[in-house]
Each structure stands twice: as C-alpha cells, then as structure tokens.
Scaffold this motif. Structure first.
Motif, PDB file in Angstrom:
ATOM      1  N   TYR A  50       0.840  -1.208   0.000  1.00 10.65           N
ATOM      2  CA  TYR A  50       0.000   0.000   0.000  1.00 10.65           C
ATOM      3  C   TYR A  50       0.874   1.257   0.000  1.00 10.65           C
ATOM      4  O   TYR A  50       0.610   2.216  -0.734  1.00 10.65           O
ATOM      5  N   GLY A  51       1.939   1.233   0.799  1.00 15.72           N
ATOM      6  CA  GLY A  51       2.872   2.355   0.827  1.00 15.72           C
ATOM      7  C   GLY A  51       3.585   2.491  -0.504  1.00 15.72           C
ATOM      8  O   GLY A  51       3.797   3.598  -1.009  1.00 15.72           O
ATOM      9  N   TYR A  52       3.936   1.356  -1.087  1.00 15.47           N
ATOM     10  CA  TYR A  52       4.635   1.382  -2.372  1.00 15.47           C
ATOM     11  C   TYR A  52       3.741   1.957  -3.477  1.00 15.47           C
ATOM     12  O   TYR A  52       4.193   2.712  -4.341  1.00 15.47           O
ATOM     13  N   ALA A  53       2.454   1.604  -3.415  1.00 18.56           N
ATOM     14  CA  ALA A  53       1.520   2.102  -4.442  1.00 18.56           C
ATOM     15  C   ALA A  53       1.436   3.626  -4.383  1.00 18.56           C
ATOM     16  O   ALA A  53       1.345   4.295  -5.421  1.00 18.56           O
ATOM     17  N   ILE A  54       1.478   4.175  -3.179  1.00 16.76           N
ATOM     18  CA  ILE A  54       1.452   5.641  -3.038  1.00 16.76           C
ATOM     19  C   ILE A  54       2.763   6.233  -3.566  1.00 16.76           C
ATOM     20  O   ILE A  54       2.773   7.200  -4.326  1.00 16.76           O
ATOM     21  N   TRP A  55       3.887   5.607  -3.165  1.00 23.59           N
ATOM     22  CA  TRP A  55       5.200   6.073  -3.602  1.00 23.59           C
ATOM     23  C   TRP A  55       5.316   6.047  -5.128  1.00 23.59           C
ATOM     24  O   TRP A  55       5.829   6.983  -5.755  1.00 23.59           O
ATOM     25  N   GLU A  56       4.795   4.983  -5.746  1.00 20.20           N
ATOM     26  CA  GLU A  56       4.832   4.885  -7.215  1.00 20.20           C
ATOM     27  C   GLU A  56       4.107   6.051  -7.877  1.00 20.20           C
ATOM     28  O   GLU A  56       4.548   6.568  -8.908  1.00 20.20           O
ATOM     29  N   ARG A  57       2.985   6.454  -7.274  1.00 18.75           N
ATOM     30  CA  ARG A  57       2.228   7.582  -7.852  1.00 18.75           C
ATOM     31  C   ARG A  57       3.019   8.879  -7.708  1.00 18.75           C
ATOM     32  O   ARG A  57       3.028   9.712  -8.607  1.00 18.75           O
ATOM     33  N   ILE A  58       3.666   9.042  -6.548  1.00 16.45           N
ATOM     34  CA  ILE A  58       4.481  10.243  -6.344  1.00 16.45           C
ATOM     35  C   ILE A  58       5.631  10.261  -7.362  1.00 16.45           C
ATOM     36  O   ILE A  58       5.886  11.272  -8.019  1.00 16.45           O
ATOM     37  N   CYS A  59       6.295   9.120  -7.509  1.00 21.61           N
ATOM     38  CA  CYS A  59       7.409   9.020  -8.472  1.00 21.61           C
ATOM     39  C   CYS A  59       6.933   9.360  -9.883  1.00 21.61           C
ATOM     40  O   CYS A  59       7.608  10.086 -10.615  1.00 21.61           O
ATOM     41  N   ALA A  60       5.769   8.825 -10.255  1.00 23.33           N
ATOM     42  CA  ALA A  60       5.267   9.040 -11.618  1.00 23.33           C
ATOM     43  C   ALA A  60       5.021  10.524 -11.880  1.00 23.33           C
ATOM     44  O   ALA A  60       5.296  11.030 -12.974  1.00 23.33           O
ATOM     45  N   GLU A  61       4.522  11.237 -10.876  1.00 22.76           N
ATOM     46  CA  GLU A  61       4.254  12.670 -11.040  1.00 22.76           C
ATOM     47  C   GLU A  61       5.560  13.447 -11.240  1.00 22.76           C
ATOM     48  O   GLU A  61       5.640  14.354 -12.065  1.00 22.76           O
ATOM     49  N   PHE A  62       6.578  13.084 -10.457  1.00 21.10           N
ATOM     50  CA  PHE A  62       7.889  13.734 -10.638  1.00 21.10           C
ATOM     51  C   PHE A  62       8.481  13.341 -11.995  1.00 21.10           C
ATOM     52  O   PHE A  62       8.944  14.180 -12.759  1.00 21.10           O
ATOM     53  N   ASP A  63       8.473  12.051 -12.269  1.00 21.67           N
ATOM     54  CA  ASP A  63       9.129  11.524 -13.468  1.00 21.67           C
ATOM     55  C   ASP A  63       8.578  12.155 -14.750  1.00 21.67           C
ATOM     56  O   ASP A  63       9.331  12.505 -15.658  1.00 21.67           O
ATOM     57  N   ARG A  64       7.255  12.302 -14.796  1.00 23.02           N
ATOM     58  CA  ARG A  64       6.605  12.912 -15.955  1.00 23.02           C
ATOM     59  C   ARG A  64       7.141  14.330 -16.167  1.00 23.02           C
ATOM     60  O   ARG A  64       7.446  14.734 -17.298  1.00 23.02           O
ATOM     61  N   GLY A  70      13.096  17.706 -20.293  1.00 26.27           N
ATOM     62  CA  GLY A  70      14.253  17.284 -21.091  1.00 26.27           C
ATOM     63  C   GLY A  70      15.204  16.284 -20.456  1.00 26.27           C
ATOM     64  O   GLY A  70      16.269  16.004 -21.005  1.00 26.27           O
ATOM     65  N   HIS A  71      14.847  15.731 -19.308  1.00 23.30           N
ATOM     66  CA  HIS A  71      15.753  14.808 -18.632  1.00 23.30           C
ATOM     67  C   HIS A  71      15.511  13.357 -19.030  1.00 23.30           C
ATOM     68  O   HIS A  71      14.409  12.991 -19.413  1.00 23.30           O
ATOM     69  N   HIS A  72      16.576  12.556 -18.921  1.00 26.31           N
ATOM     70  CA  HIS A  72      16.483  11.125 -19.214  1.00 26.31           C
ATOM     71  C   HIS A  72      16.906  10.345 -17.982  1.00 26.31           C
ATOM     72  O   HIS A  72      17.801  10.777 -17.249  1.00 26.31           O
ATOM     73  N   ASP A 137      28.085  18.330 -26.678  1.00 25.85           N
ATOM     74  CA  ASP A 137      27.610  17.272 -25.778  1.00 25.85           C
ATOM     75  C   ASP A 137      26.794  17.828 -24.606  1.00 25.85           C
ATOM     76  O   ASP A 137      26.300  17.070 -23.773  1.00 25.85           O
ATOM     77  N   LEU A 138      26.718  19.153 -24.543  1.00 21.20           N
ATOM     78  CA  LEU A 138      26.047  19.801 -23.404  1.00 21.20           C
ATOM     79  C   LEU A 138      24.732  20.441 -23.823  1.00 21.20           C
ATOM     80  O   LEU A 138      24.608  20.835 -24.966  1.00 21.20           O
ATOM     81  N   PRO A 139      23.753  20.604 -22.948  1.00 17.71           N
ATOM     82  CA  PRO A 139      23.821  20.118 -21.571  1.00 17.71           C
ATOM     83  C   PRO A 139      23.581  18.607 -21.520  1.00 17.71           C
ATOM     84  O   PRO A 139      23.026  18.034 -22.458  1.00 17.71           O
ATOM     85  N   ILE A 140      24.000  17.996 -20.435  1.00 16.80           N
ATOM     86  CA  ILE A 140      23.673  16.597 -20.216  1.00 16.80           C
ATOM     87  C   ILE A 140      22.733  16.561 -19.017  1.00 16.80           C
ATOM     88  O   ILE A 140      23.028  17.141 -17.963  1.00 16.80           O
ATOM     89  N   LEU A 141      21.564  15.972 -19.227  1.00 16.92           N
ATOM     90  CA  LEU A 141      20.470  16.059 -18.246  1.00 16.92           C
ATOM     91  C   LEU A 141      20.007  14.657 -17.863  1.00 16.92           C
ATOM     92  O   LEU A 141      19.205  14.055 -18.578  1.00 16.92           O
ATOM     93  N   ILE A 142      20.537  14.130 -16.743  1.00 16.12           N
ATOM     94  CA  ILE A 142      20.216  12.753 -16.356  1.00 16.12           C
ATOM     95  C   ILE A 142      19.623  12.699 -14.953  1.00 16.12           C
ATOM     96  O   ILE A 142      20.041  13.431 -14.052  1.00 16.12           O
ATOM     97  N   ASN A 143      18.637  11.820 -14.807  1.00 14.27           N
ATOM     98  CA  ASN A 143      18.047  11.549 -13.491  1.00 14.27           C
ATOM     99  C   ASN A 143      18.196  10.069 -13.182  1.00 14.27           C
ATOM    100  O   ASN A 143      18.153   9.223 -14.072  1.00 14.27           O
ATOM    101  N   GLN A 144      18.391   9.781 -11.905  1.00  9.59           N
ATOM    102  CA  GLN A 144      18.460   8.381 -11.465  1.00  9.59           C
ATOM    103  C   GLN A 144      17.455   8.148 -10.343  1.00  9.59           C
ATOM    104  O   GLN A 144      17.404   8.917  -9.387  1.00  9.59           O
ATOM    105  N   TRP A 145      16.659   7.082 -10.460  1.00 11.25           N
ATOM    106  CA  TRP A 145      15.804   6.609  -9.365  1.00 11.25           C
ATOM    107  C   TRP A 145      16.597   5.513  -8.679  1.00 11.25           C
ATOM    108  O   TRP A 145      16.987   4.537  -9.327  1.00 11.25           O
ATOM    109  N   THR A 265      24.932  20.637 -11.677  1.00 10.65           N
ATOM    110  CA  THR A 265      23.859  20.781 -10.688  1.00 10.65           C
ATOM    111  C   THR A 265      23.471  19.389 -10.201  1.00 10.65           C
ATOM    112  O   THR A 265      23.743  18.393 -10.881  1.00 10.65           O
ATOM    113  N   SER A 266      22.853  19.330  -9.055  1.00 10.71           N
ATOM    114  CA  SER A 266      22.175  18.096  -8.656  1.00 10.71           C
ATOM    115  C   SER A 266      20.949  18.479  -7.848  1.00 10.71           C
ATOM    116  O   SER A 266      20.897  19.580  -7.282  1.00 10.71           O
ATOM    117  N   TRP A 267      19.961  17.593  -7.862  1.00 12.76           N
ATOM    118  CA  TRP A 267      18.696  17.883  -7.155  1.00 12.76           C
ATOM    119  C   TRP A 267      18.042  16.564  -6.786  1.00 12.76           C
ATOM    120  O   TRP A 267      18.131  15.578  -7.527  1.00 12.76           O
TER     121      TRP A 267
END
Ligand SMILES: [Zn+2]
Length: 483
Positions: A50-64, A70-72, A137-145, A265-267
């Motif tokens: 149940y907690g994971y299902a909520i977390w997945e929704r939060i992640c999806a909102e950020f990820d979108r 422009g991030h990958h 090659d710039l900018p390079i825009l990467i996100n990691q979960w 940068t990092s965030w």
C-alpha cells in the motif's frame, strides 16, 4: 468477530490522538495503515504494497515532469571506490560521518574500500568526464531513481532511515547561467508537485551557508511545515559551480576552441516527502490521502442489512461505473461489518467512501463521505459519477487551501530580539525575521532556541538589522526547528 477482526479493531484504537502524541500517532499510522513495517535491520523499513503504491504515484508525477523538462533516466552503481570519493574535499567531509563501507567481498578483504552511495555526484561526475568532449555534448540532463545509504543514529519511518529511496538529478552545462536556470527550474518542479499533487504548501528559497549541501556553491530547498511546528526539508536543488568539474576533471571544448570546466547541478527528492504527506494531512482516524496519489480514490461499501443479493449487485454496478472516472475499490467482504470497514478505509486514508444500502436502493440515492472532513452527502444515483469527479477535485483543492492557511497562520514575522527568541521558543511554526547571514549568529540562535534558518526568502529591507544580533541584516530568513 473473527480473531483477525478483533486484532485490527484493537490496532485502530491504539492510535493516540494526533494532538496528544504526534510522534507515536505518526508511527502507528505508518504501521497500522500498512504503509511500512520495521525490518529486521536497525533503522530500515519495509515499504509495504500500500505504501509502495502511493510512492509509485508520487514518483510518476515527478518523473513525468522531469521528462517534460528534457531529462532522461539512467542508472549508476551503488558502490563508490574510496579514492574516487576523496577527490572533492568538502563533499567528503560533509558525508564522512554517514558513509557505510564495504571492506570484504567473497571472503576476501578488499584492497580498496567501497562506499555505499550516500549520493552520486562522484560516480556520475566521473562518467560525465568520459562522455563530455565538446560543447555539443552539453547540456547533459540525467536523473536516477535509486536507493542510497546514510548511517543515521536516530531513525523514523520515511523521515530518516539508513537506506532510502529517492531520485537524484545530475546535470552538466556550458555556462554558470544555464546551470543556475536548471537549479531554479527543478526547484519549481518540486514546488509544483508538493503543492498541486501532494497538497503541501511549502516555502522555497536558498539555504544558509551552514545548511547547504556539502560541496555546493548554493543549495535551494522546499520546506513543509509539520503540525508540531517543525519544518521538513522536502526537496533540494544545488548549484555545484565548477567544484565537481574540477575534482573529477569534467571539461569540454567550447565553440571558441578553449578547454573549459562544465558547471554542474544536482537535485533530489526522497520518500521523506511521503512522511510529510502522512504527518501534515492525517487526523485522529488515521491517514488522509490527497486524491492525486491515493491508490484507491474511492471505496464502495455495500451495507448488508436485508436484500444482500440486490445490494451486492447494485454495489458492483456502481463500482463498474465509477471505474470510468476514478480508481475505485469494492469492499464486499461479508465477514466484516460496514462500521468495521468504514474504520479501516478511514485509517488507510481513502478520499471518498461510497455507501449503498437497502434504503438507498429504495430511494435511488447513494451516500458519499469525504475522508478529509468526514462530511456526508446523499446524491441521486444518476449523478454519482459526475459528483465523484467534482468531489475528488474539491478534496484535492481543499487540502492545499487548508495547508496554505496553516502555513500562513503559523508564520510569525518579528523584528526584534525578545519577540524573536520568544517566538522560536514557542515552536508554533516559522519565524520570519531580518537576519545577518553570519554562521556564528545562526549557531547562537540554535543554542538558544533549537531553531536554525530553513530558507532565506528575500533581501532585507534597507537599514534593517538582524533580529538576533543587531548586525546589519542581509536577508529575511525563515527560522524553525526541523526534522
Ligand atoms: Zn545576526
């Protein structure tokens, strides 16, 4: 009552009143609503379905939103060789007390210790040095979960755990201006998700020198106010300048043929923000979820007094119809009473309960109960779908509106020392005051009141003096205790 029933019933009753003992209330809600459980490892939690299902929704909102800007997504190793970590001195010093080390592998002592990543600037920066050659090659825009590890002493579910889930964005740019823009853009994304999705009214701004990220030139953050008057840092965005570019030799050939260091940068946002949602919105009956992240936005509970078959069929039809406009669950278990189910779904924070019983069938209506206010309304059967859509929107908006009022009424603006100290000692919320920006002054304030600056808002008015020490003020700063 079955054994399981008796057990859960008791469990619900064990939640203390939120106003009486926030800390115990919080822990019990996390456990009883089945968001998380303690793991057989000190300081770690299991994120339950149940907690994971909520977390997945939060992640999806950020990820979108990350992708829309422009991030990958990519993935980097969990292990960081010690020699690599040591190259950015300030960064190492900041994280050293919290780093967990692997010293053995496959029965052999390692020749070089491996850190379990506390954050990934080092390993990602090393790869960027390899990948970036030219300004093209710039900018390079990467996100990691990913998961990260920080060896904390005291821990609490979601708010502080040894291992936690988060996202970390890492970008490299040709100019300082571009990097600065990126930092503000992502701070804006964090604020948008906090407010529009999680219904948390936040404050946003730059951190003081002593509160900034180890190795950053400037850190910006969003902070949410908790019911006990403490602030929760819910997301950070860092201007790393050329610090990591120099330490990890990340250079590029610019259009003018000059070899230059990139600006990075990092965030990051972690599951801590879910802890903020639980604490800010919940009440004495348990969790209150904003509809945007609720795994079930509505639950249909048939009331079986007489005509069980008829009511069950009507409830199924209702669920099928509502499924077209929201995430809806049907709770047609016959072994539990309706009242018991009401308690359970309230505990788990489902935004709308839909009751349908024999009397409702006769009158061709259903009863809707909203979780946030517990207000009931009877709605003509023919209008339920339409009303549900509006109601979910109303609940989402009202939660944010209440959070804003709460934040604003618990923000005290003070200008002189006595009132400043008294306001901080009262611990009701934020204290906004002109401040000198001196680290020594911040230390003194902390020693006297337990509070530190949370974010620096705007430049202080001309001629203003620091509320605590009387030196010339440079900024208006939000002070509070923090999680
Ligand atoms: Zn001062």
């Amino acid at each position: 009552m079955t054994d399981a029933n008796a057990k859960t019933k008791k469990a619900v009753e064990r939640i203390p009143r939120k106003a009486d003992d926030l800390s115990e209330w919080y822990t019990q809600v996390c456990l009883q609503a089945q968001l998380a459980d303690y793991a057989p490892v000190r300081g770690c939690i299991v994120l339950r379905p149940y907690g994971y299902a909520i977390w997945e929704r939060i992640c999806a909102e950020f990820d979108r939103r990350f992708k829309a800007t422009g991030h990958h997504n990519a993935y980097f190793p969990l292990f960081i060789p010690e020699s690599l970590l040591m190259r950015e001195a300030e960064h190492v010093e900041g994280f050293a007390p919290e780093v967990a080390w692997v010293t053995q592998g496959g029965g052999e002592t390692l020749r070089e210790r491996l850190a379990l990543r506390p954050t990934s600037e080092v390993i990602i920066g090393t790869m960027y040095a390899k990948w970036i050659q030219s300004h093209r090659d710039l900018p390079i825009l990467i996100n990691q979960w990913a998961n990260v590890v920080r060896w904390e002493k005291a821990t609490r579910p979601f708010l502080r755990t040894l291992e936690f889930l988060w996202q970390e964005g890492h970008t490299a740019h040709a100019t300082r201006e571009e990097a600065a823009e990126e930092v503000q853009r992502m701070l804006g994304v964090y604020r948008e998700v906090a407010e529009d999705v999680l219904a948390l009214a936040v404050i946003a701004g730059r951190k003081s020198e002593s509160e900034k990220f180890a190795g950053a030139e400037a850190t910006y953050a969003i902070e949410a106010l908790m019911p006990d008057g403490k602030a929760l840092q819910a997301g950070t965005s860092h201007e790393l300048g050329q610090n990591f570019a120099r330490a990890y030799d990340i250079t590029f050939t610019d259009a003018d043929e000059q070899r230059k260091h990139v600006w990075t940068t990092s965030w990051g946002v972690s599951w801590r923000i879910l802890g903020g949602v639980i604490m800010a919105h919940g009440d004495d009956n348990g969790l209150v979820l904003p509809p945007a992240i609720a795994p079930h936005q509505a639950v249909v509970v048939p009331i079986f007094r007489k005509g069980v078959e008829e009511v069950a069929a009507a409830a199924r039809a209702l669920q099928a119809e509502l499924a077209g406009v929201c995430r809806v669950q049907l709770d047609d278990r016959i072994e539990q009473s309706a009242a018991w189910k009401f308690n359970e779904w309230e505990l788990r924070g489902v935004p709308v309960r839909v009751e349908i019983g024999p009397r409702d069938l006769e009158e061709d209506v259903v009863t809707l109960v909203r979780r946030d206010t517990l207000a009931k309304e009877r709605v003509a059967r023919a209008h339920v779908v339409e009303r549900m859509q509006v109601l979910l929107r109303e609940i989402q908006d009202d939660l944010l509106a209440r959070s804003k009022v709460d934040r604003d009424t618990r923000t005290m603006r003070v200008g002189e020392r006595e009132a400043f100290v008294a306001a901080l000692q009262a611990q009701r919320g934020y204290v906004l005051a002109p401040w000198c920006e001196r680290a020594e002054c911040e230390r003194d304030v902390k020693a006297a009141t337990g509070a530190v600056t949370r974010v620096l808002a705007q430049p202080a008015e001309q001629g203003a003096v620091c509320a605590y020490c009387g030196c010339p003020a440079r900024v208006d700063a939000y002070f509070a205790r923090s999680y």
